[in-house]
Design a protein around this motif. Structure first.
Motif, mmCIF file in Angstrom:
data_model
loop_
_atom_site.group_PDB
_atom_site.id
_atom_site.type_symbol
_atom_site.label_atom_id
_atom_site.label_comp_id
_atom_site.label_asym_id
_atom_site.label_seq_id
_atom_site.Cartn_x
_atom_site.Cartn_y
_atom_site.Cartn_z
ATOM 1 N N PRO A 1 0.829 -1.205 0.000
ATOM 2 C CA PRO A 1 0.000 0.000 0.000
ATOM 3 C C PRO A 1 0.866 1.258 0.000
ATOM 4 O O PRO A 1 1.791 1.379 0.816
ATOM 5 N N TRP A 2 0.574 2.157 -0.914
ATOM 6 C CA TRP A 2 1.254 3.460 -0.947
ATOM 7 C C TRP A 2 0.290 4.522 -0.466
ATOM 8 O O TRP A 2 -0.864 4.577 -0.897
ATOM 9 N N LEU A 3 0.782 5.380 0.409
ATOM 10 C CA LEU A 3 -0.019 6.424 1.020
ATOM 11 C C LEU A 3 0.111 7.756 0.293
ATOM 12 O O LEU A 3 -0.531 8.738 0.682
ATOM 13 N N VAL A 4 0.943 7.809 -0.732
ATOM 14 C CA VAL A 4 1.084 8.989 -1.588
ATOM 15 C C VAL A 4 1.053 8.511 -3.027
ATOM 16 O O VAL A 4 1.669 7.505 -3.374
ATOM 17 N N GLY A 5 0.310 9.219 -3.878
ATOM 18 C CA GLY A 5 0.332 8.977 -5.311
ATOM 19 C C GLY A 5 0.873 10.206 -6.018
ATOM 20 O O GLY A 5 0.884 11.307 -5.451
ATOM 21 N N PHE A 6 1.317 10.034 -7.250
ATOM 22 C CA PHE A 6 1.948 11.138 -7.971
ATOM 23 C C PHE A 6 1.333 11.293 -9.364
ATOM 24 O O PHE A 6 0.885 10.325 -9.978
ATOM 25 N N GLU A 7 1.327 12.553 -9.824
ATOM 26 C CA GLU A 7 0.754 12.912 -11.132
ATOM 27 C C GLU A 7 -0.664 12.343 -11.245
ATOM 28 O O GLU A 7 -1.015 11.642 -12.178
ATOM 29 N N TRP A 8 -1.500 12.699 -10.294
ATOM 30 C CA TRP A 8 -2.835 12.128 -10.150
ATOM 31 C C TRP A 8 -3.845 12.867 -11.020
ATOM 32 O O TRP A 8 -3.928 14.093 -10.978
#
Length: 333
Positions: free
Chosen positions: A120-127
Protein backbone atom coordinates in the motif's frame (compact mmCIF):
# COMPACT_ATOMS: atom_id res chain seq x y z
CA UNK A 1 5.63 42.99 -2.92
CA UNK A 2 8.89 41.52 -4.21
CA UNK A 3 11.91 43.61 -3.29
CA UNK A 4 14.01 44.03 -6.48
CA UNK A 5 17.12 44.09 -4.29
CA UNK A 6 16.48 40.55 -3.07
CA UNK A 7 18.83 37.87 -4.42
CA UNK A 8 17.04 35.99 -7.17
CA UNK A 9 15.88 32.65 -5.77
CA UNK A 10 16.53 30.86 -9.08
CA UNK A 11 20.14 32.06 -9.24
CA UNK A 12 20.67 31.01 -5.62
CA UNK A 13 19.29 27.54 -6.23
CA UNK A 14 21.27 27.05 -9.44
CA UNK A 15 24.45 27.68 -7.47
CA UNK A 16 23.39 25.34 -4.68
CA UNK A 17 22.32 22.52 -7.00
CA UNK A 18 25.55 22.79 -8.98
CA UNK A 19 27.51 22.49 -5.73
CA UNK A 20 25.43 19.48 -4.68
CA UNK A 21 26.02 17.68 -7.98
CA UNK A 22 29.74 18.40 -7.82
CA UNK A 23 29.96 17.00 -4.29
CA UNK A 24 27.64 13.99 -4.58
CA UNK A 25 27.47 13.21 -8.31
CA UNK A 26 31.00 13.99 -9.47
CA UNK A 27 31.29 13.99 -13.23
CA UNK A 28 27.53 13.96 -13.88
CA UNK A 29 26.71 17.67 -13.63
CA UNK A 30 27.55 20.22 -16.29
CA UNK A 31 25.24 19.20 -19.14
CA UNK A 32 25.46 21.83 -21.87
CA UNK A 33 27.79 23.86 -19.65
CA UNK A 34 25.41 24.16 -16.69
CA UNK A 35 26.63 22.70 -13.40
CA UNK A 36 23.05 22.30 -12.16
CA UNK A 37 22.00 20.07 -15.08
CA UNK A 38 22.45 16.37 -15.73
CA UNK A 39 22.35 14.66 -19.10
CA UNK A 40 18.72 13.67 -19.91
CA UNK A 41 19.68 9.98 -19.80
CA UNK A 42 20.83 10.47 -16.19
CA UNK A 43 17.52 11.80 -14.85
CA UNK A 44 17.29 9.10 -12.18
CA UNK A 45 20.51 10.44 -10.66
CA UNK A 46 18.48 13.55 -9.88
CA UNK A 47 16.57 11.52 -7.29
CA UNK A 48 17.44 10.40 -3.80
CA UNK A 49 19.34 7.10 -4.34
CA UNK A 50 16.82 5.37 -2.05
CA UNK A 51 13.95 5.95 -4.51
CA UNK A 52 15.65 5.78 -7.93
CA UNK A 53 14.70 2.21 -8.74
CA UNK A 54 11.23 2.32 -7.23
CA UNK A 55 10.41 5.68 -8.88
CA UNK A 56 11.42 4.32 -12.28
CA UNK A 57 9.18 1.28 -11.80
CA UNK A 58 6.28 3.32 -10.41
CA UNK A 59 6.33 5.69 -13.39
CA UNK A 60 6.59 2.78 -15.81
CA UNK A 61 3.87 0.70 -14.14
CA UNK A 62 1.42 3.62 -14.15
CA UNK A 63 2.39 5.05 -17.56
CA UNK A 64 3.33 8.37 -15.94
CA UNK A 65 5.19 10.97 -17.98
CA UNK A 66 8.48 12.34 -16.75
CA UNK A 67 8.67 16.10 -17.18
CA UNK A 68 10.85 17.36 -20.00
CA UNK A 69 13.43 18.74 -17.58
CA UNK A 70 13.50 15.88 -15.08
CA UNK A 71 17.31 15.89 -15.31
CA UNK A 72 17.47 19.56 -14.26
CA UNK A 73 18.55 20.32 -10.70
CA UNK A 74 15.64 22.75 -10.31
CA UNK A 75 12.97 20.29 -11.48
CA UNK A 76 9.87 20.69 -9.34
CA UNK A 77 8.70 17.18 -10.27
CA UNK A 78 11.95 15.72 -8.97
CA UNK A 79 11.83 17.97 -5.91
CA UNK A 80 8.33 16.70 -5.10
CA UNK A 81 9.42 13.08 -5.47
CA UNK A 82 12.49 13.58 -3.28
CA UNK A 83 10.39 15.07 -0.49
CA UNK A 84 7.26 12.92 -0.69
CA UNK A 85 7.96 9.55 -2.30
CA UNK A 86 9.96 8.23 0.68
CA UNK A 87 6.93 9.03 2.85
CA UNK A 88 4.60 6.80 0.80
CA UNK A 89 5.40 3.97 3.22
CA UNK A 90 6.00 6.07 6.36
CA UNK A 91 2.51 6.77 7.76
CA UNK A 92 3.66 8.37 11.01
CA UNK A 93 5.74 11.07 9.30
CA UNK A 94 3.15 11.60 6.60
CA UNK A 95 0.37 12.03 9.17
CA UNK A 96 2.40 14.68 10.98
CA UNK A 97 2.99 16.47 7.69
CA UNK A 98 -0.74 16.56 6.90
CA UNK A 99 -1.56 17.74 10.40
CA UNK A 100 0.95 20.60 10.09
CA UNK A 101 -0.57 21.57 6.76
CA UNK A 102 -4.27 21.63 7.65
CA UNK A 103 -4.46 21.50 11.44
CA UNK A 104 -6.81 19.34 13.48
CA UNK A 105 -6.13 15.99 15.08
CA UNK A 106 -3.48 13.60 13.83
CA UNK A 107 -5.01 11.88 10.79
CA UNK A 108 -4.99 8.22 9.91
CA UNK A 109 -3.34 7.88 6.50
CA UNK A 110 -5.12 5.73 3.90
CA UNK A 111 -3.92 3.88 0.83
CA UNK A 112 -3.93 5.79 -2.46
CA UNK A 113 -2.79 2.95 -4.71
CA UNK A 114 -0.40 0.01 -4.75
CA UNK A 115 3.32 0.61 -4.99
CA UNK A 116 5.57 -1.19 -7.48
CA UNK A 117 6.05 -4.11 -5.11
CA UNK A 118 2.34 -4.43 -4.36
CA UNK A 119 2.51 -2.74 -0.98
CA UNK A 120 0.00 0.00 0.00
CA UNK A 121 1.25 3.46 -0.95
CA UNK A 122 -0.02 6.42 1.02
CA UNK A 123 1.08 8.99 -1.59
CA UNK A 124 0.33 8.98 -5.31
CA UNK A 125 1.95 11.14 -7.97
CA UNK A 126 0.75 12.91 -11.13
CA UNK A 127 -2.83 12.13 -10.15
CA UNK A 128 -5.63 12.75 -12.68
CA UNK A 129 -8.60 11.14 -10.93
CA UNK A 130 -10.55 8.03 -11.81
CA UNK A 131 -12.63 9.59 -14.60
CA UNK A 132 -12.67 12.57 -16.96
CA UNK A 133 -13.87 15.16 -14.47
CA UNK A 134 -12.64 18.19 -16.45
CA UNK A 135 -13.56 17.31 -20.06
CA UNK A 136 -9.87 16.82 -20.93
CA UNK A 137 -9.30 13.15 -21.65
CA UNK A 138 -8.77 12.01 -25.26
CA UNK A 139 -11.81 10.63 -27.05
CA UNK A 140 -9.90 7.45 -27.88
CA UNK A 141 -7.23 5.70 -25.89
CA UNK A 142 -6.26 6.37 -22.29
CA UNK A 143 -5.09 9.62 -20.70
CA UNK A 144 -1.47 9.79 -19.58
CA UNK A 145 -0.76 10.94 -16.07
CA UNK A 146 1.47 13.99 -16.02
CA UNK A 147 0.89 15.26 -19.55
CA UNK A 148 -1.96 16.92 -21.49
CA UNK A 149 -4.49 16.56 -18.67
CA UNK A 150 -4.75 18.24 -15.29
CA UNK A 151 -2.52 16.28 -12.90
CA UNK A 152 -2.00 16.91 -9.20
CA UNK A 153 1.71 16.61 -8.43
CA UNK A 154 0.80 14.37 -5.51
CA UNK A 155 -2.24 13.07 -3.64
CA UNK A 156 -2.81 11.80 -0.11
CA UNK A 157 -5.90 10.28 1.52
CA UNK A 158 -6.67 10.17 5.21
CA UNK A 159 -9.34 9.89 7.87
CA UNK A 160 -9.62 12.78 10.31
CA UNK A 161 -12.40 13.36 12.84
CA UNK A 162 -14.28 10.40 11.38
CA UNK A 163 -14.29 11.79 7.83
CA UNK A 164 -12.38 10.51 4.78
CA UNK A 165 -10.54 13.34 3.03
CA UNK A 166 -8.24 13.81 0.08
CA UNK A 167 -5.56 16.44 -0.48
CA UNK A 168 -4.39 17.24 -3.99
CA UNK A 169 -0.88 18.68 -3.74
CA UNK A 170 0.51 21.31 -6.10
CA UNK A 171 4.29 21.44 -5.69
CA UNK A 172 6.50 24.37 -6.70
CA UNK A 173 10.23 25.00 -6.41
CA UNK A 174 11.74 27.87 -8.43
CA UNK A 175 8.80 28.69 -10.73
CA UNK A 176 7.57 32.22 -11.31
CA UNK A 177 5.11 33.54 -13.87
CA UNK A 178 4.12 36.61 -15.82
CA UNK A 179 3.67 35.72 -19.49
CA UNK A 180 0.14 36.36 -20.80
CA UNK A 181 -1.99 33.37 -21.84
CA UNK A 182 -2.07 32.29 -25.46
CA UNK A 183 -5.24 33.69 -27.11
CA UNK A 184 -5.52 30.72 -29.47
CA UNK A 185 -6.18 28.42 -26.51
CA UNK A 186 -8.96 30.48 -24.95
CA UNK A 187 -11.85 28.94 -26.90
CA UNK A 188 -10.87 25.37 -25.97
CA UNK A 189 -10.38 26.30 -22.33
CA UNK A 190 -13.78 27.92 -22.22
CA UNK A 191 -15.38 24.84 -23.79
CA UNK A 192 -13.82 22.57 -21.20
CA UNK A 193 -14.22 24.57 -18.02
CA UNK A 194 -16.88 27.29 -18.30
CA UNK A 195 -19.71 25.10 -17.00
CA UNK A 196 -17.77 23.49 -14.15
CA UNK A 197 -15.76 26.44 -12.81
CA UNK A 198 -18.34 28.63 -11.09
CA UNK A 199 -20.89 27.92 -8.35
CA UNK A 200 -23.17 26.07 -8.03
CA UNK A 201 -21.34 23.57 -10.26
CA UNK A 202 -17.74 24.54 -9.47
CA UNK A 203 -15.49 25.95 -6.73
CA UNK A 204 -15.32 29.60 -7.87
CA UNK A 205 -17.74 32.20 -6.57
CA UNK A 206 -20.24 33.44 -9.11
CA UNK A 207 -19.27 37.05 -9.61
CA UNK A 208 -20.36 39.26 -12.47
CA UNK A 209 -17.00 41.00 -12.40
CA UNK A 210 -14.98 37.79 -12.68
CA UNK A 211 -14.60 36.16 -16.08
CA UNK A 212 -12.98 32.77 -16.61
CA UNK A 213 -10.27 34.17 -18.94
CA UNK A 214 -9.11 36.32 -15.99
CA UNK A 215 -7.84 33.03 -14.53
CA UNK A 216 -5.96 31.86 -17.61
CA UNK A 217 -2.85 33.58 -16.27
CA UNK A 218 -0.44 31.38 -14.30
CA UNK A 219 -0.33 30.50 -11.45
CA UNK A 220 -4.12 30.98 -11.31
CA UNK A 221 -4.73 28.69 -14.29
CA UNK A 222 -3.07 25.72 -12.60
CA UNK A 223 -4.70 26.46 -9.26
CA UNK A 224 -8.28 26.66 -10.48
CA UNK A 225 -7.89 23.48 -12.55
CA UNK A 226 -6.63 21.68 -9.45
CA UNK A 227 -9.56 23.15 -7.52
CA UNK A 228 -12.07 21.97 -10.12
CA UNK A 229 -10.54 18.49 -9.99
CA UNK A 230 -10.91 18.58 -6.21
CA UNK A 231 -14.49 19.84 -6.47
CA UNK A 232 -15.57 17.20 -8.98
CA UNK A 233 -13.93 14.31 -7.12
CA UNK A 234 -15.63 15.48 -3.93
CA UNK A 235 -19.01 15.71 -5.68
CA UNK A 236 -18.67 12.12 -6.89
CA UNK A 237 -17.15 10.93 -3.56
CA UNK A 238 -14.28 9.38 -5.50
CA UNK A 239 -12.55 6.71 -3.40
CA UNK A 240 -14.96 7.50 -0.59
CA UNK A 241 -13.71 11.06 -0.04
CA UNK A 242 -16.18 13.30 1.74
CA UNK A 243 -14.00 16.36 1.30
CA UNK A 244 -11.26 17.11 -1.26
CA UNK A 245 -9.00 20.13 -0.93
CA UNK A 246 -5.88 21.56 -2.56
CA UNK A 247 -2.54 22.06 -0.78
CA UNK A 248 -0.01 24.34 -2.48
CA UNK A 249 3.63 23.90 -1.32
CA UNK A 250 6.50 26.22 -2.30
CA UNK A 251 9.71 27.58 -0.73
CA UNK A 252 9.33 30.74 1.32
CA UNK A 253 12.30 32.26 -0.49
CA UNK A 254 10.60 32.10 -3.88
CA UNK A 255 8.78 35.40 -3.46
CA UNK A 256 8.35 36.02 -7.18
CA UNK A 257 5.94 33.10 -7.35
CA UNK A 258 3.33 35.07 -5.41
CA UNK A 259 3.03 37.95 -7.89
CA UNK A 260 -0.50 38.69 -9.15
CA UNK A 261 -0.09 38.21 -12.88
CA UNK A 262 -3.67 38.65 -14.12
CA UNK A 263 -4.43 42.36 -14.71
CA UNK A 264 -8.09 41.84 -13.81
CA UNK A 265 -7.16 40.48 -10.36
CA UNK A 266 -4.59 43.08 -9.29
CA UNK A 267 -7.21 45.26 -7.65
CA UNK A 268 -7.90 42.40 -5.22
CA UNK A 269 -4.42 42.33 -3.66
CA UNK A 270 -0.72 41.89 -4.32
CA UNK A 271 -0.34 38.24 -3.33
CA UNK A 272 -1.57 35.62 -5.81
CA UNK A 273 -2.48 33.06 -3.17
CA UNK A 274 -4.34 35.51 -0.94
CA UNK A 275 -6.26 36.74 -3.96
CA UNK A 276 -6.99 33.22 -5.16
CA UNK A 277 -8.60 32.22 -1.86
CA UNK A 278 -11.01 35.16 -2.09
CA UNK A 279 -12.32 33.74 -5.37
CA UNK A 280 -13.43 30.44 -3.83
CA UNK A 281 -16.87 29.60 -2.51
CA UNK A 282 -15.08 28.09 0.48
CA UNK A 283 -11.60 29.60 1.03
CA UNK A 284 -10.80 26.70 3.38
CA UNK A 285 -10.70 24.40 0.34
CA UNK A 286 -7.23 25.79 -0.45
CA UNK A 287 -4.09 25.89 1.70
CA UNK A 288 -0.75 27.43 0.80
CA UNK A 289 2.22 26.43 2.93
CA UNK A 290 5.95 26.94 2.69
CA UNK A 291 8.18 23.92 2.18
CA UNK A 292 10.27 25.02 5.15
CA UNK A 293 7.33 25.32 7.54
CA UNK A 294 6.06 21.85 6.68
CA UNK A 295 9.26 19.86 6.46
CA UNK A 296 11.86 21.51 8.70
CA UNK A 297 10.11 20.41 11.94
CA UNK A 298 9.86 16.83 10.64
CA UNK A 299 13.50 16.75 9.62
CA UNK A 300 14.55 18.12 13.01
CA UNK A 301 12.69 15.39 14.87
CA UNK A 302 13.77 12.19 13.14
CA UNK A 303 16.85 10.18 14.15
CA UNK A 304 20.19 11.64 13.11
CA UNK A 305 20.82 8.77 10.70
CA UNK A 306 17.50 9.13 8.83
CA UNK A 307 18.45 8.91 5.16
CA UNK A 308 15.39 10.83 3.92
CA UNK A 309 16.04 13.80 6.20
CA UNK A 310 19.79 13.79 5.56
CA UNK A 311 19.34 13.80 1.80
CA UNK A 312 16.87 16.69 1.88
CA UNK A 313 19.07 18.74 4.19
CA UNK A 314 22.08 18.33 1.92
CA UNK A 315 20.20 18.73 -1.36
CA UNK A 316 17.82 21.58 -0.53
CA UNK A 317 19.75 24.02 1.60
CA UNK A 318 16.92 26.58 1.49
CA UNK A 319 15.25 24.52 4.24
CA UNK A 320 17.71 26.04 6.69
CA UNK A 321 17.42 29.63 5.45
CA UNK A 322 16.30 32.11 8.08
CA UNK A 323 13.80 33.78 5.80
CA UNK A 324 10.82 35.91 6.70
CA UNK A 325 7.47 34.10 6.71
CA UNK A 326 6.44 33.12 3.23
CA UNK A 327 4.03 35.53 1.51
CA UNK A 328 2.12 32.45 0.41
CA UNK A 329 1.19 31.45 3.99
CA UNK A 330 -2.53 32.07 4.08
CA UNK A 331 -3.78 30.72 7.37
CA UNK A 332 -2.15 29.38 10.51
CA UNK A 333 -1.67 25.62 10.58
Amino acid sequence: MTDPREPHFVAQERTRQAAFFEAYLPGEGGFEGSGYRLAPANRLSNLNPAIRDIAARYFSDNAIAWHQHAAHGLSSQVCCLNFLMPLATRPELLARLVQQAIGGELPEMLEVEKGPDGEPWLVGFEWIGRKDHLNEWPRTGSPKRGVNVTSADAIVRFRQAGRVETLLIEWKYTESYGAPPEPKREAERLRRYQNIAFAPFGPLRSNADLKLPDLFWEPFYQLFRQQMLASRTQATKEDGAERVRVLHIAPAGNRRLSRVTSPALRALGDNAFTVYRTLLVDPEDFFSRSTEKLFSPLIANVPADDSWANYLSKRYAFLADTAAPSPSEMTPA
